[in-house]
Design a protein around this motif. Structure first.
Motif, PDB file in Angstrom:
ATOM      1  N   VAL A 327       0.844  -1.192   0.000  1.00 34.05           N
ATOM      2  CA  VAL A 327       0.000   0.000   0.000  1.00 34.05           C
ATOM      3  C   VAL A 327       0.878   1.241   0.000  1.00 34.05           C
ATOM      4  O   VAL A 327       1.878   1.295   0.728  1.00 34.05           O
ATOM      5  CB  VAL A 327      -0.915   0.029   1.252  1.00 34.05           C
ATOM      6  CG1 VAL A 327      -1.768   1.288   1.259  1.00 34.05           C
ATOM      7  CG2 VAL A 327      -1.791  -1.206   1.296  1.00 34.05           C
ATOM      8  N   ILE A 328       0.509   2.218  -0.801  1.00 26.68           N
ATOM      9  CA  ILE A 328       1.186   3.517  -0.797  1.00 26.68           C
ATOM     10  C   ILE A 328       0.173   4.566  -0.360  1.00 26.68           C
ATOM     11  O   ILE A 328      -0.906   4.683  -0.952  1.00 26.68           O
ATOM     12  CB  ILE A 328       1.746   3.876  -2.182  1.00 26.68           C
ATOM     13  CG1 ILE A 328       2.773   2.837  -2.629  1.00 26.68           C
ATOM     14  CG2 ILE A 328       2.369   5.269  -2.156  1.00 26.68           C
ATOM     15  CD1 ILE A 328       3.268   3.054  -4.050  1.00 26.68           C
ATOM     16  N   ILE A 329       0.492   5.312   0.679  1.00 24.83           N
ATOM     17  CA  ILE A 329      -0.368   6.404   1.141  1.00 24.83           C
ATOM     18  C   ILE A 329       0.257   7.706   0.666  1.00 24.83           C
ATOM     19  O   ILE A 329       1.379   8.040   1.070  1.00 24.83           O
ATOM     20  CB  ILE A 329      -0.501   6.395   2.668  1.00 24.83           C
ATOM     21  CG1 ILE A 329      -1.086   5.058   3.138  1.00 24.83           C
ATOM     22  CG2 ILE A 329      -1.382   7.547   3.151  1.00 24.83           C
ATOM     23  CD1 ILE A 329      -1.144   4.911   4.638  1.00 24.83           C
ATOM     24  N   CYS A 354       3.050  -8.452  14.037  1.00 24.78           N
ATOM     25  CA  CYS A 354       4.392  -7.906  14.237  1.00 24.78           C
ATOM     26  C   CYS A 354       4.531  -6.691  13.323  1.00 24.78           C
ATOM     27  O   CYS A 354       4.327  -6.804  12.114  1.00 24.78           O
ATOM     28  CB  CYS A 354       5.458  -8.948  13.881  1.00 24.78           C
ATOM     29  SG  CYS A 354       5.535 -10.346  15.017  1.00 24.78           S
ATOM     30  N   VAL A 355       4.858  -5.548  13.884  1.00 29.17           N
ATOM     31  CA  VAL A 355       4.983  -4.322  13.102  1.00 29.17           C
ATOM     32  C   VAL A 355       6.424  -3.831  13.154  1.00 29.17           C
ATOM     33  O   VAL A 355       6.990  -3.657  14.233  1.00 29.17           O
ATOM     34  CB  VAL A 355       4.041  -3.216  13.624  1.00 29.17           C
ATOM     35  CG1 VAL A 355       4.208  -1.948  12.800  1.00 29.17           C
ATOM     36  CG2 VAL A 355       2.589  -3.687  13.574  1.00 29.17           C
ATOM     37  N   ILE A 356       7.014  -3.647  11.997  1.00 32.05           N
ATOM     38  CA  ILE A 356       8.355  -3.069  11.888  1.00 32.05           C
ATOM     39  C   ILE A 356       8.195  -1.691  11.255  1.00 32.05           C
ATOM     40  O   ILE A 356       7.710  -1.566  10.130  1.00 32.05           O
ATOM     41  CB  ILE A 356       9.277  -3.960  11.046  1.00 32.05           C
ATOM     42  CG1 ILE A 356       9.484  -5.305  11.749  1.00 32.05           C
ATOM     43  CG2 ILE A 356      10.619  -3.278  10.795  1.00 32.05           C
ATOM     44  CD1 ILE A 356      10.303  -6.293  10.959  1.00 32.05           C
ATOM     45  N   TYR A 357       8.559  -0.676  12.021  1.00 34.51           N
ATOM     46  CA  TYR A 357       8.345   0.710  11.578  1.00 34.51           C
ATOM     47  C   TYR A 357       9.696   1.410  11.437  1.00 34.51           C
ATOM     48  O   TYR A 357      10.482   1.478  12.366  1.00 34.51           O
ATOM     49  CB  TYR A 357       7.482   1.452  12.597  1.00 34.51           C
ATOM     50  CG  TYR A 357       7.233   2.899  12.253  1.00 34.51           C
ATOM     51  CD1 TYR A 357       6.117   3.271  11.515  1.00 34.51           C
ATOM     52  CD2 TYR A 357       8.125   3.893  12.650  1.00 34.51           C
ATOM     53  CE1 TYR A 357       5.874   4.593  11.198  1.00 34.51           C
ATOM     54  CE2 TYR A 357       7.895   5.225  12.319  1.00 34.51           C
ATOM     55  CZ  TYR A 357       6.775   5.566  11.597  1.00 34.51           C
ATOM     56  OH  TYR A 357       6.554   6.876  11.276  1.00 34.51           O
ATOM     57  N   GLY A 358       9.969   1.922  10.244  1.00 38.24           N
ATOM     58  CA  GLY A 358      11.191   2.680  10.005  1.00 38.24           C
ATOM     59  C   GLY A 358      10.874   3.930   9.202  1.00 38.24           C
ATOM     60  O   GLY A 358       9.811   4.032   8.588  1.00 38.24           O
ATOM     61  N   ILE A 455       6.146  -0.846   7.835  1.00 38.68           N
ATOM     62  CA  ILE A 455       5.760   0.535   7.540  1.00 38.68           C
ATOM     63  C   ILE A 455       7.022   1.363   7.322  1.00 38.68           C
ATOM     64  O   ILE A 455       7.889   1.441   8.203  1.00 38.68           O
ATOM     65  CB  ILE A 455       4.944   1.145   8.688  1.00 38.68           C
ATOM     66  CG1 ILE A 455       3.657   0.335   8.919  1.00 38.68           C
ATOM     67  CG2 ILE A 455       4.602   2.601   8.398  1.00 38.68           C
ATOM     68  CD1 ILE A 455       2.843   0.815  10.113  1.00 38.68           C
ATOM     69  N   ILE A 456       7.148   1.974   6.168  1.00 35.40           N
ATOM     70  CA  ILE A 456       8.268   2.856   5.854  1.00 35.40           C
ATOM     71  C   ILE A 456       7.722   4.268   5.677  1.00 35.40           C
ATOM     72  O   ILE A 456       6.951   4.540   4.753  1.00 35.40           O
ATOM     73  CB  ILE A 456       9.019   2.428   4.570  1.00 35.40           C
ATOM     74  CG1 ILE A 456       9.489   0.980   4.692  1.00 35.40           C
ATOM     75  CG2 ILE A 456      10.200   3.367   4.324  1.00 35.40           C
ATOM     76  CD1 ILE A 456      10.465   0.725   5.811  1.00 35.40           C
ATOM     77  N   ALA A 462      13.677   8.396   0.501  1.00 37.59           N
ATOM     78  CA  ALA A 462      14.324   7.083   0.376  1.00 37.59           C
ATOM     79  C   ALA A 462      15.490   7.136  -0.582  1.00 37.59           C
ATOM     80  O   ALA A 462      15.479   7.868  -1.585  1.00 37.59           O
ATOM     81  CB  ALA A 462      13.308   6.048  -0.106  1.00 37.59           C
ATOM     82  N   ASP A 463      16.510   6.358  -0.299  1.00 34.39           N
ATOM     83  CA  ASP A 463      17.656   6.236  -1.193  1.00 34.39           C
ATOM     84  C   ASP A 463      17.201   5.528  -2.479  1.00 34.39           C
ATOM     85  O   ASP A 463      16.441   4.576  -2.433  1.00 34.39           O
ATOM     86  CB  ASP A 463      18.752   5.403  -0.504  1.00 34.39           C
ATOM     87  CG  ASP A 463      20.063   5.425  -1.256  1.00 34.39           C
ATOM     88  OD1 ASP A 463      20.114   4.814  -2.336  1.00 34.39           O
ATOM     89  OD2 ASP A 463      21.032   6.050  -0.752  1.00 34.39           O
ATOM     90  N   VAL A 464      17.671   6.020  -3.618  1.00 36.83           N
ATOM     91  CA  VAL A 464      17.240   5.443  -4.890  1.00 36.83           C
ATOM     92  C   VAL A 464      17.659   3.981  -5.006  1.00 36.83           C
ATOM     93  O   VAL A 464      17.088   3.235  -5.809  1.00 36.83           O
ATOM     94  CB  VAL A 464      17.827   6.231  -6.082  1.00 36.83           C
ATOM     95  CG1 VAL A 464      17.227   7.623  -6.135  1.00 36.83           C
ATOM     96  CG2 VAL A 464      19.353   6.306  -5.983  1.00 36.83           C
TER      97      VAL A 464
END
Length: 465
Positions: A327-329, A354-358, A455-456, A462-464
């Motif tokens: 998903v893209i918000i 499990c949620v990984i948030y960065g 979740i990013i 973001a780095d290309v």
């Protein structure tokens, strides 16, 4: 190791950053005890030894049913150890993991017992300074035992902190403690309020993989009310909790006794009047537009986001039955993308995902995988209540067996995961590709335990790569 003086070792019951804990038989007094043994490499440092002795002295000063009882401290060939009463129970962090829902009466009862222990400690001139779920034991009959006085302050002139290092656990720590300012009993009450918040919602209000972000949020943001996450919570209890974790010490409960009295009164009223739980506040009117598959574009109105949130919940339900989703918000700055992601994160964690948030950072030269690294550092933290010790150990074991190169970074997840290569041109890209494969493999291992949400935030930075 089979014996320490007159104690016969039975089995190991726990392991932590400072040492290991064993169940043992006291052959003289014929009783079961727990023995905490400092890791050998740590016992070579006098500061660590001081910390262990401090823990024994602080707890030994307190004779209270909600504080672990210390029997003795000693030194053997392998290093220092503490002998304490054996408690047949589990840590509050494990208790939270194994209990999907905790009613507010039980949560308040646990907190009252924690406050009783703190009240006794404060009257003895002791600040605990590290109240958190892992430092609280729950017995089978719901008795609370507070332990680990390893960084307690025994007097106003006593200071374990050296070289400007702030000791404690960030998620539970009061803002003034994080800033290194002078602290008093109210920092312990703040932490107790955090524990109560966690008991009621299964979440911590200012969770982030970034310490600076946590401090910023604690100083500038208002926590969501517990009833907005768990509608079974009474609004009066909302006010009690939010006062306990107020950013300003002067606005909190001023003493453990005051906090205790308020919670006791609340329980009395709850039992007498059978207070109904708060209704879920309705504040979601924001419209949205679909922009391609699974892309949500927020309009320039910041009122609410019920429709988008419902869409995310629908996609989450697909994930739970094995259908992965991306998903893209999208939307302009300040429209509420991060807030929507944060609310969905709370929902997913409440439903045992499990949620990984960065987050990506706008800074030249940052590691391309920094969002993954920060998210995993937080995920593997011992303060992460979504991951049991057994799950954590199982993951680490699998990584070490299946991903030996990647396992070098498991214990710390440094901010430079991809080391600079001194080999021929082209080897760096190969290394980066290998690391990306390792991340994918690791995420796959985690998703075998529970549904995984990655979740990013701030993808524009973001780095290309």
């Amino acid at each position: 190791m089979k014996k320490i003086n007159h104690y016969n070792i039975i089995d190991r019951i726990g392991i932590g950053g400072m040492g290991e804990v064993y169940r043992a038989e006291d052959t003289v007094l014929e009783r079961c005890v727990a023995i905490k043994i400092m890791h050998h490499h740590l016992s070579q440092d006098s500061e660590n030894v001081d910390r262990l002795i401090r823990e024994a002295k602080a707890a030994a000063k307190l004779v209270h049913p909600n504080v672990i009882t210390i029997h003795e401290i000693g030194e053997a060939d392998f290093g220092y150890y503490i002998v304490m009463e054996y408690i047949n129970g589990i840590s509050l962090s494990d208790f939270l993991y194994h209990n999907d829902k905790i009613d507010q009466e039980r949560a308040v009862n646990f907190t009252i017992q924690i406050l009783k222990a703190l009240n006794a400690a404060h009257k003895a001139g002791i600040l605990h300074r590290d109240i958190k779920a892992e430092n609280i034991l729950i017995t089978e009959d719901d008795q609370v035992k507070v332990l680990d006085f390893g960084i307690a302050r025994l007097s106003k002139n006593d200071n374990l902190t050296k070289n400007n290092v702030i000791l404690g656990t960030i998620d539970y720590m009061a803002p003034e403690q994080m800033l290194g300012d002078d602290i008093d009993e109210r920092c312990d009450l703040y932490a107790a309020g955090m524990v109560l918040y966690q008991l009621l919602t299964r979440l911590l209000p200012f969770k982030s993989s970034n310490t600076v972000q946590i401090l910023f949020n604690k100083l500038n943001e208002e926590p969501a009310s517990p009833s907005s996450i768990n509608p079974r919570i009474n609004r009066e209890l909302d006010a009690i909790v939010l006062k306990a974790i107020h950013k300003k010490p002067s606005e909190r409960w001023q003493t453990a006794e005051e906090f205790l009295t308020v919670l006791r009164d609340f329980l009395d009223q709850l039992r007498r009047d059978k207070i109904k739980p708060a209704a879920v506040p309705i504040n979601y009117d924001l419209d949205f537009e679909e922009d391609g598959k699974n892309a949500l574009t927020l309009k320039n109105v910041f009122i609410g986001r019920q429709k988008e949130f419902k869409r995310l919940v629908q996609l989450f339900n697909d994930v739970k039955i094995g259908r992965g989703q991306s998903v893209i918000i999208k939307g302009e700055a300040g429209i509420g993308k991060s807030r929507l992601a944060s609310k969905f994160r709370s929902y997913a964690e409440y439903n045992k995902a499990c949620v990984i948030y960065g987050a990506c950072l706008y800074k030249e030269g940052m590691d391309a995988y920094l969002p993954f690294i920060d998210g995993l550092r937080d995920f593997f933290s011992r303060d992460n209540q979504r991951l049991t010790e057994n799950d954590r150990n199982e993951l680490v074991s699998r990584v070490r067996k299946q991903m030996p190169d990647f396992s070098l970074f498991m214990d710390r997840f440094t901010t430079t995961l991809v080391q600079k290569s001194k080999n021929k041109k082209g080897s760096t890209k190969k290394s980066q590709d290998s690391q990306l494969e390792n991340f994918i493999h690791l995420f796959s291992l985690i998703s075998n335990l529970h549904p995984l949400i990655l979740i990013i935030d701030d993808m524009q930075w973001a780095d290309v790569a």
